[in-house]
Design a protein around this motif. Structure first.
Motif, PDB file in Angstrom:
ATOM      1  N   GLY A  35       0.789  -1.220   0.000  1.00 11.73           N
ATOM      2  CA  GLY A  35       0.000   0.000   0.000  1.00 11.73           C
ATOM      3  C   GLY A  35       0.820   1.267   0.000  1.00 11.73           C
ATOM      4  N   ARG A  36       2.147   1.152   0.101  1.00  8.86           N
ATOM      5  CA  ARG A  36       3.019   2.331   0.152  1.00  8.86           C
ATOM      6  C   ARG A  36       3.966   2.412  -1.045  1.00  8.86           C
ATOM      7  N   LYS A  37       4.391   1.268  -1.546  1.00  2.00           N
ATOM      8  CA  LYS A  37       5.344   1.246  -2.649  1.00  2.00           C
ATOM      9  C   LYS A  37       4.762   0.506  -3.839  1.00  2.00           C
ATOM     10  N   GLY A  38       5.112   0.943  -5.054  1.00  2.00           N
ATOM     11  CA  GLY A  38       4.657   0.260  -6.258  1.00  2.00           C
ATOM     12  C   GLY A  38       5.569  -0.892  -6.633  1.00  2.00           C
ATOM     13  N   PHE A  39       5.083  -1.696  -7.565  1.00  2.00           N
ATOM     14  CA  PHE A  39       5.834  -2.887  -7.985  1.00  2.00           C
ATOM     15  C   PHE A  39       7.218  -2.527  -8.513  1.00  2.00           C
ATOM     16  N   THR A  40       7.306  -1.518  -9.384  1.00  2.82           N
ATOM     17  CA  THR A  40       8.598  -1.171  -9.979  1.00  2.82           C
ATOM     18  C   THR A  40       9.594  -0.745  -8.916  1.00  2.82           C
ATOM     19  N   GLU A  41       9.134   0.025  -7.944  1.00  2.00           N
ATOM     20  CA  GLU A  41      10.026   0.494  -6.891  1.00  2.00           C
ATOM     21  C   GLU A  41      10.560  -0.663  -6.054  1.00  2.00           C
ATOM     22  N   VAL A  42       9.688  -1.581  -5.669  1.00  2.00           N
ATOM     23  CA  VAL A  42      10.125  -2.720  -4.866  1.00  2.00           C
ATOM     24  C   VAL A  42      11.039  -3.630  -5.681  1.00  2.00           C
ATOM     25  N   MET A  43      10.708  -3.829  -6.946  1.00  2.00           N
ATOM     26  CA  MET A  43      11.553  -4.639  -7.818  1.00  2.00           C
ATOM     27  C   MET A  43      12.965  -4.074  -7.896  1.00  2.00           C
ATOM     28  N   LEU A  44      13.084  -2.759  -8.106  1.00  2.00           N
ATOM     29  CA  LEU A  44      14.403  -2.132  -8.180  1.00  2.00           C
ATOM     30  C   LEU A  44      15.137  -2.217  -6.856  1.00  2.00           C
ATOM     31  N   MET A  45      14.417  -2.037  -5.782  1.00  2.00           N
ATOM     32  CA  MET A  45      15.025  -2.155  -4.458  1.00  2.00           C
ATOM     33  C   MET A  45      15.652  -3.528  -4.285  1.00  2.00           C
ATOM     34  N   GLN A  46      14.928  -4.565  -4.724  1.00  2.00           N
ATOM     35  CA  GLN A  46      15.434  -5.924  -4.584  1.00  2.00           C
ATOM     36  C   GLN A  46      16.606  -6.199  -5.523  1.00  2.00           C
ATOM     37  N   ILE A  47      16.523  -5.725  -6.763  1.00  2.00           N
ATOM     38  CA  ILE A  47      17.552  -6.031  -7.760  1.00  2.00           C
ATOM     39  C   ILE A  47      18.810  -5.187  -7.550  1.00  2.00           C
ATOM     40  N   LEU A  48      18.641  -3.882  -7.317  1.00  2.00           N
ATOM     41  CA  LEU A  48      19.795  -2.993  -7.234  1.00  2.00           C
ATOM     42  C   LEU A  48      20.372  -2.902  -5.830  1.00  2.00           C
ATOM     43  N   GLY A  49      19.534  -3.104  -4.819  1.00  2.00           N
ATOM     44  CA  GLY A  49      20.028  -3.096  -3.453  1.00  2.00           C
ATOM     45  C   GLY A  49      20.617  -1.771  -3.020  1.00  2.00           C
ATOM     46  N   ARG A  50      20.049  -0.681  -3.477  1.00  2.00           N
ATOM     47  CA  ARG A  50      20.518   0.643  -3.082  1.00  2.00           C
ATOM     48  C   ARG A  50      19.328   1.583  -2.938  1.00  2.00           C
ATOM     49  N   PRO A  51      19.518   2.729  -2.256  1.00  2.00           N
ATOM     50  CA  PRO A  51      18.425   3.702  -2.182  1.00  2.00           C
ATOM     51  C   PRO A  51      18.030   4.163  -3.585  1.00  2.00           C
ATOM     52  N   LEU A  52      16.744   4.301  -3.803  1.00  2.00           N
ATOM     53  CA  LEU A  52      16.254   4.655  -5.133  1.00  2.00           C
ATOM     54  C   LEU A  52      15.944   6.129  -5.244  1.00  2.00           C
ATOM     55  N   ARG A  53      16.083   6.631  -6.466  1.00  2.00           N
ATOM     56  CA  ARG A  53      15.678   7.994  -6.801  1.00  2.00           C
ATOM     57  C   ARG A  53      14.389   7.922  -7.616  1.00  2.00           C
ATOM     58  N   PRO A  54      13.596   8.972  -7.601  1.00  2.00           N
ATOM     59  CA  PRO A  54      12.390   8.965  -8.445  1.00  2.00           C
ATOM     60  C   PRO A  54      12.704   8.696  -9.910  1.00  2.00           C
ATOM     61  N   VAL A  55      13.873   9.166 -10.386  1.00  2.00           N
ATOM     62  CA  VAL A  55      14.222   8.958 -11.792  1.00  2.00           C
ATOM     63  C   VAL A  55      14.413   7.482 -12.098  1.00  2.00           C
ATOM     64  N   ASP A  56      14.892   6.707 -11.125  1.00  2.00           N
ATOM     65  CA  ASP A  56      15.076   5.272 -11.344  1.00  2.00           C
ATOM     66  C   ASP A  56      13.750   4.602 -11.676  1.00  2.00           C
ATOM     67  N   VAL A  57      12.719   4.979 -10.942  1.00  2.00           N
ATOM     68  CA  VAL A  57      11.400   4.376 -11.143  1.00  2.00           C
ATOM     69  C   VAL A  57      10.791   4.860 -12.456  1.00  2.00           C
ATOM     70  N   ARG A  58      10.926   6.154 -12.750  1.00  2.00           N
ATOM     71  CA  ARG A  58      10.348   6.694 -13.986  1.00  2.00           C
ATOM     72  C   ARG A  58      10.946   6.031 -15.216  1.00  2.00           C
ATOM     73  N   ILE A  59      12.266   5.951 -15.256  1.00  2.00           N
ATOM     74  CA  ILE A  59      12.925   5.379 -16.432  1.00  2.00           C
ATOM     75  C   ILE A  59      12.660   3.883 -16.542  1.00  2.00           C
ATOM     76  N   THR A  60      12.691   3.180 -15.418  1.00  2.00           N
ATOM     77  CA  THR A  60      12.426   1.736 -15.464  1.00  2.00           C
ATOM     78  C   THR A  60      11.009   1.457 -15.915  1.00  2.00           C
ATOM     79  N   ASP A  61      10.060   2.253 -15.463  1.00  2.00           N
ATOM     80  CA  ASP A  61       8.672   2.068 -15.888  1.00  2.00           C
ATOM     81  C   ASP A  61       8.542   2.168 -17.402  1.00  2.00           C
ATOM     82  N   VAL A  62       9.152   3.184 -17.992  1.00  2.00           N
ATOM     83  CA  VAL A  62       9.006   3.357 -19.442  1.00  2.00           C
ATOM     84  C   VAL A  62       9.726   2.232 -20.187  1.00  2.00           C
ATOM     85  N   VAL A  63      10.847   1.750 -19.656  1.00  2.00           N
ATOM     86  CA  VAL A  63      11.554   0.623 -20.262  1.00  2.00           C
ATOM     87  C   VAL A  63      10.680  -0.626 -20.228  1.00  2.00           C
TER      88      VAL A  63
END
Length: 263
Positions: A35-63
């Motif tokens: 209810g707090r984080k979207g799928f793309t954000e959690v996926m990146l958190m798991q794969i990259l293992g680093r703090p995320l920036r909004p740009v990470d989620v925006r670009i990954t979503d479009v990809v």
């Protein structure tokens, strides 16, 4: 005395659970993610293992959106045929389609990224880009990330991706610059404009996010899995697997082999 076996025990940073909780890395699944984080954000958190920036989620979503659907390509055809053969095995049909995510279709951003890595590591980016283009031309091979049999003179997806990447001030632009250097070299060596294709642009954008080259194809797998589920939904409503089978069977005739000497 230290136990050598304990020192070599594998560990994981991805997930842990207790009787009353479950954590993805350090985040509590129920309290911090659901209810707090979207799928793309959690996926990146798991794969990259680093703090995320909004740009990470925006670009990954479009990809992920770009890679999800390419029509009746080999991966979609494989999924539809396997589903026709074993409709009780939806996951098997999706898995069959994902096996086609390789170095020729869908997963080619990995090959393109290796070339961008070469350019970024070279003391002279333009000279390295020309060397890459000449190597492929001499071997009569297409440069990964360039050319498309359907989209001509340009692949509109690629240039939209580049435009979106350039619009993000948080991205350094080094991988995008390497891609443009390679594009200029390819045009020069081939003696005509050759379009950057979608996976070429994806390679540059994922590189901008710090996604390692060896991981990039995984993003195609994640995205294409969703697209293949959609193909199964359509197959359930409007089956085409039998038609594909019948078409191929009639289009490829049986030919008698000529008897060889002494037969």
């Amino acid at each position: 005395m230290t136990n050598p076996t304990a020192q070599n025990t594998p560990t994981t940073h991805l997930c842990r659970h207790t009787l009353t909780s479950l954590h993805y890395r350090e985040a509590d699944l129920v309290q911090d993610l659901m209810g707090r984080k979207g799928f793309t954000e959690v996926m990146l958190m798991q794969i990259l293992g680093r703090p995320l920036r909004p740009v990470d989620v925006r670009i990954t979503d479009v990809v992920l959106v770009v890679l999800m659907e390419h029509g009746l390509t080999p991966s979609a055809i494989a999924t539809r045929l396997i589903y026709m053969s074993a409709p009780e095995n939806l996951q098997g049909a999706v898995a069959a389609g994902l096996l086609a995510v390789g170095s020729s279709f869908v997963g080619t951003m990995e090959n393109g990224s290796r070339l961008l890595d070469r350019i970024l590591a070279a003391p002279d980016a333009q000279a390295e880009a020309l060397a890459i283009a000449r190597e492929h031309r001499a071997r009569k091979q297409a440069v990964p990330g360039f050319g498309h049999h359907l989209h001509k003179p340009v692949d509109p997806r690629a240039y939209k991706l580049i435009e979106l990447g350039r619009a993000e001030p948080e991205l350094k632009g080094a991988h995008l610059d390497a891609l443009m250097n390679l594009s200029q070299a390819v045009d020069e060596v081939w003696g005509r404009p050759v379009t950057i294709n979608a996976t070429g642009a994806v390679a540059a954008l994922l590189g901008e996010l710090g996604v390692p080259t060896a991981v990039m194809r995984g993003f195609a797998v994640i995205s294409r899995a969703a697209g293949l589920v959609a193909h199964i939904v359509e197959e359930q409503k409007s089956p085409s697997g039998r038609f594909i089978w019948d078409t191929v069977e009639h289009a490829i005739p049986f030919v008698h082999e000529e008897a060889g000497p002494g037969v």
